[in-house]
Design a protein around this motif. Structure first.
Motif, PDB file in Angstrom:
ATOM      1  N   MET A 190       0.830  -1.209   0.000  1.00 58.36           N
ATOM      2  CA  MET A 190       0.000   0.000   0.000  1.00 58.36           C
ATOM      3  C   MET A 190       0.861   1.255   0.000  1.00 58.36           C
ATOM      4  N   LEU A 191       1.879   1.262   0.864  1.00 60.42           N
ATOM      5  CA  LEU A 191       2.767   2.415   0.963  1.00 60.42           C
ATOM      6  C   LEU A 191       3.479   2.676  -0.365  1.00 60.42           C
ATOM      7  N   ASN A 192       4.049   1.631  -0.948  1.00 53.46           N
ATOM      8  CA  ASN A 192       4.796   1.799  -2.191  1.00 53.46           C
ATOM      9  C   ASN A 192       3.897   2.206  -3.356  1.00 53.46           C
ATOM     10  N   VAL A 193       2.707   1.636  -3.418  1.00 53.85           N
ATOM     11  CA  VAL A 193       1.754   2.009  -4.465  1.00 53.85           C
ATOM     12  C   VAL A 193       1.464   3.505  -4.400  1.00 53.85           C
ATOM     13  N   GLY A 194       1.450   4.051  -3.191  1.00 53.20           N
ATOM     14  CA  GLY A 194       1.207   5.481  -3.039  1.00 53.20           C
ATOM     15  C   GLY A 194       2.446   6.318  -3.217  1.00 53.20           C
ATOM     16  N   VAL A 195       3.367   6.259  -2.273  1.00 55.22           N
ATOM     17  CA  VAL A 195       4.470   7.227  -2.252  1.00 55.22           C
ATOM     18  C   VAL A 195       5.467   7.000  -3.387  1.00 55.22           C
ATOM     19  N   ASN A 196       5.831   5.757  -3.670  1.00 53.64           N
ATOM     20  CA  ASN A 196       6.825   5.510  -4.716  1.00 53.64           C
ATOM     21  C   ASN A 196       6.318   5.973  -6.075  1.00 53.64           C
ATOM     22  N   GLN A 197       5.097   5.582  -6.418  1.00 51.91           N
ATOM     23  CA  GLN A 197       4.571   5.899  -7.740  1.00 51.91           C
ATOM     24  C   GLN A 197       4.287   7.387  -7.909  1.00 51.91           C
ATOM     25  N   VAL A 198       3.722   8.017  -6.886  1.00 55.02           N
ATOM     26  CA  VAL A 198       3.362   9.430  -7.026  1.00 55.02           C
ATOM     27  C   VAL A 198       4.606  10.299  -7.122  1.00 55.02           C
ATOM     28  N   CYS A 199       5.609  10.041  -6.284  1.00 57.48           N
ATOM     29  CA  CYS A 199       6.840  10.833  -6.377  1.00 57.48           C
ATOM     30  C   CYS A 199       7.500  10.651  -7.743  1.00 57.48           C
ATOM     31  N   CYS A 204       8.629  14.534  -7.871  1.00 64.66           N
ATOM     32  CA  CYS A 204       8.829  15.287  -6.630  1.00 64.66           C
ATOM     33  C   CYS A 204       9.502  14.418  -5.577  1.00 64.66           C
ATOM     34  N   PRO A 205      10.194  15.044  -4.615  1.00 58.77           N
ATOM     35  CA  PRO A 205      10.724  14.302  -3.476  1.00 58.77           C
ATOM     36  C   PRO A 205       9.614  14.048  -2.456  1.00 58.77           C
ATOM     37  N   TYR A 206       9.989  13.475  -1.311  1.00 60.33           N
ATOM     38  CA  TYR A 206       8.985  13.200  -0.285  1.00 60.33           C
ATOM     39  C   TYR A 206       8.220  14.456   0.106  1.00 60.33           C
ATOM     40  N   GLY A 207       8.909  15.604   0.087  1.00 60.58           N
ATOM     41  CA  GLY A 207       8.250  16.844   0.459  1.00 60.58           C
ATOM     42  C   GLY A 207       7.037  17.147  -0.396  1.00 60.58           C
ATOM     43  N   ALA A 215      -0.597  16.045  -5.307  1.00 64.00           N
ATOM     44  CA  ALA A 215       0.281  14.879  -5.183  1.00 64.00           C
ATOM     45  C   ALA A 215      -0.092  14.053  -3.952  1.00 64.00           C
ATOM     46  N   ARG A 216      -0.327  14.728  -2.835  1.00 62.34           N
ATOM     47  CA  ARG A 216      -0.703  13.978  -1.626  1.00 62.34           C
ATOM     48  C   ARG A 216      -2.074  13.320  -1.805  1.00 62.34           C
ATOM     49  N   ASP A 217      -2.997  14.027  -2.436  1.00 60.05           N
ATOM     50  CA  ASP A 217      -4.323  13.438  -2.669  1.00 60.05           C
ATOM     51  C   ASP A 217      -4.204  12.183  -3.524  1.00 60.05           C
ATOM     52  N   ALA A 218      -3.362  12.233  -4.559  1.00 59.58           N
ATOM     53  CA  ALA A 218      -3.179  11.060  -5.419  1.00 59.58           C
ATOM     54  C   ALA A 218      -2.545   9.915  -4.638  1.00 59.58           C
ATOM     55  N   MET A 219      -1.574  10.236  -3.776  1.00 65.54           N
ATOM     56  CA  MET A 219      -0.924   9.201  -2.980  1.00 65.54           C
ATOM     57  C   MET A 219      -1.936   8.485  -2.085  1.00 65.54           C
ATOM     58  N   VAL A 220      -2.752   9.246  -1.368  1.00 67.00           N
ATOM     59  CA  VAL A 220      -3.729   8.647  -0.453  1.00 67.00           C
ATOM     60  C   VAL A 220      -4.753   7.822  -1.229  1.00 67.00           C
ATOM     61  N   ALA A 221      -5.213   8.349  -2.367  1.00 66.43           N
ATOM     62  CA  ALA A 221      -6.203   7.623  -3.165  1.00 66.43           C
ATOM     63  C   ALA A 221      -5.627   6.331  -3.727  1.00 66.43           C
ATOM     64  N   MET A 260      11.755   4.633  -6.640  1.00 67.26           N
ATOM     65  CA  MET A 260      11.161   4.702  -7.973  1.00 67.26           C
ATOM     66  C   MET A 260      11.448   6.054  -8.629  1.00 67.26           C
ATOM     67  N   ALA A 261      11.435   7.112  -7.837  1.00 64.21           N
ATOM     68  CA  ALA A 261      11.783   8.432  -8.372  1.00 64.21           C
ATOM     69  C   ALA A 261      13.257   8.475  -8.760  1.00 64.21           C
ATOM     70  N   GLN A 262      14.110   7.773  -7.995  1.00 69.12           N
ATOM     71  CA  GLN A 262      15.522   7.674  -8.377  1.00 69.12           C
ATOM     72  C   GLN A 262      15.667   6.930  -9.703  1.00 69.12           C
ATOM     73  N   ASP A 263      14.854   5.892  -9.898  1.00 72.86           N
ATOM     74  CA  ASP A 263      14.901   5.143 -11.154  1.00 72.86           C
ATOM     75  C   ASP A 263      14.530   6.035 -12.341  1.00 72.86           C
ATOM     76  N   VAL A 264      13.512   6.875 -12.167  1.00 75.74           N
ATOM     77  CA  VAL A 264      13.098   7.773 -13.247  1.00 75.74           C
ATOM     78  C   VAL A 264      14.226   8.732 -13.605  1.00 75.74           C
ATOM     79  N   LEU A 265      14.872   9.301 -12.598  1.00 79.40           N
ATOM     80  CA  LEU A 265      15.971  10.234 -12.868  1.00 79.40           C
ATOM     81  C   LEU A 265      17.128   9.549 -13.598  1.00 79.40           C
ATOM     82  N   ALA A 266      17.354   8.269 -13.264  1.00 76.89           N
ATOM     83  CA  ALA A 266      18.448   7.519 -13.879  1.00 76.89           C
ATOM     84  C   ALA A 266      18.034   6.830 -15.181  1.00 76.89           C
ATOM     85  N   HIS A 267      16.762   7.019 -15.594  1.00 75.12           N
ATOM     86  CA  HIS A 267      16.236   6.372 -16.800  1.00 75.12           C
ATOM     87  C   HIS A 267      16.340   4.845 -16.700  1.00 75.12           C
TER      88      HIS A 267
END
Length: 307
Positions: A190-199, A204-207, A215-221, A260-267
């Motif tokens: 549940m956590l990864n589906v939210g925070v990893n994917q949305v960031c 965006c970073p965790y902030g 972004a937070r609304d999408a994470m919670v949903a 996951m956000a690190q993966d996007v930056l690194a392609h």
């Protein structure tokens, strides 16, 4: 003299290096090694891995040199699991135990299909903040390994769980025997589906998900959609669980990035199939709508396509 147990780790990413270093520091490189194909082993051996500034004394063993390990630890991304299963196969003997540090909810099933369920214990790695940059690994929180078995264990793995727990507890690791390991696994999912994917999708970073906003609304949903398909699978992740995991997110360094956000930056190819892809697959089976995960899936697929 009783033979000392040997641990084989596969995957020299952030978790592989972090856990591999802590295991090696306790047991030594003769009892802990990384399994890798010949090309990858040569490449790894040429790197000077460091973990929090300390040099790592890793040993790399190819399938051609394989002997059965007591414990096989999978620390690859979900995108590399199929290849890792084949590389590790010669290291799996009749008594080898297998644990997965992978994200998602499917790796135990894939490992059981490959090696037999009697070999596989359930494991959730949680609470790490390891970041690998080249051969340099840094972390401040080493996290916890939760070990367990489904409540209905048809393969008599209780003694095997105790053996793995005893072995891992010798090291500089926080290891917990989890009574309800499937609940723990789905909470992390549940956590990864939210925070990893949305960031990753929102760049965006965790902030970016700690403050109120889209972004937070999408994470919670997205997390709520994961909870709903989990309930259909018989695993109840409650609103109280969601609140507790949101508190974890809110306590993280706002400038840091999830993997996951690190993966996007690194392609690098992301784990979107293991997250939104899995939610969508289950939702289709149960006839449910999961619009937020579908949107995240499309966004991340588009990002990868444009590299």
């Amino acid at each position: 003299m009783k033979k000392q147990p040997v641990i084989a780790v596969i995957g020299a990413g952030a978790l592989g290096v972090m856990f591999g270093q802590r295991m090696t520091q306790t047991l030594g490189p003769q009892r802990v090694f990384f399994a890798a194909d010949a090309q990858r082993a040569a490449r790894y051996a040429a790197q000077n891995f460091t973990c929090n500034g300390a040099a790592c004394t890793f040993r790399f063993v190819t399938p051609q040199q394989a002997l059965p390990a007591a414990l096989a630890v999978f620390a690859v991304k979900s995108t590399g699991l199929a290849a890792a299963i084949e590389t590790m196969r010669p290291f799996i003997g009749p008594e080898t135990l297998v644990i997965s540090l992978l994200n998602g909810i499917t790796s135990e099933g894939e490992l059981a299909a490959a090696y037999g369920p009697e070999h596989v214990l359930y494991c959730v790695a949680q609470g790490m903040d390891a970041v690998r940059e080249g051969s340099r690994l840094t972390y401040t929180h080493g996290g916890t390994l939760f070990l367990g078995l489904p409540e209905e264990d048809y393969f008599d793995r209780g003694e095997k769980l105790e053996a793995a727990y005893a072995l891992l507890s010798q090291m500089d690791l926080e290891v917990v025997k989890e009574a309800d390991i499937l609940h723990r696994m789905w909470c992390k999912f549940m956590l990864n589906v939210g925070v990893n994917q949305v960031c990753a999708a929102y760049g965006c970073p965790y902030g970016g998900v700690q403050a109120p906003g889209p972004a937070r609304d999408a994470m919670v949903a997205a997390m709520d959609e994961a909870r709903k398909v989990g309930a259909c699978q018989g695993v109840l992740v409650t609103q109280k669980d969601r609140t507790a995991y949101l508190a974890v997110v809110d306590g993280l360094n706002p400038e840091a990035l999830p993997s996951m956000a690190q993966d996007v930056l690194a392609h690098r190819k992301t784990e979107v199939e293991a997250f939104a892809g899995q939610v969508i697959q289950l939702a289709e089976f149960y006839g449910m709508a999961v619009p937020v995960n579908r949107d995240l899936y499309e966004k991340l697929q588009a990002i990868e396509t444009n590299w």
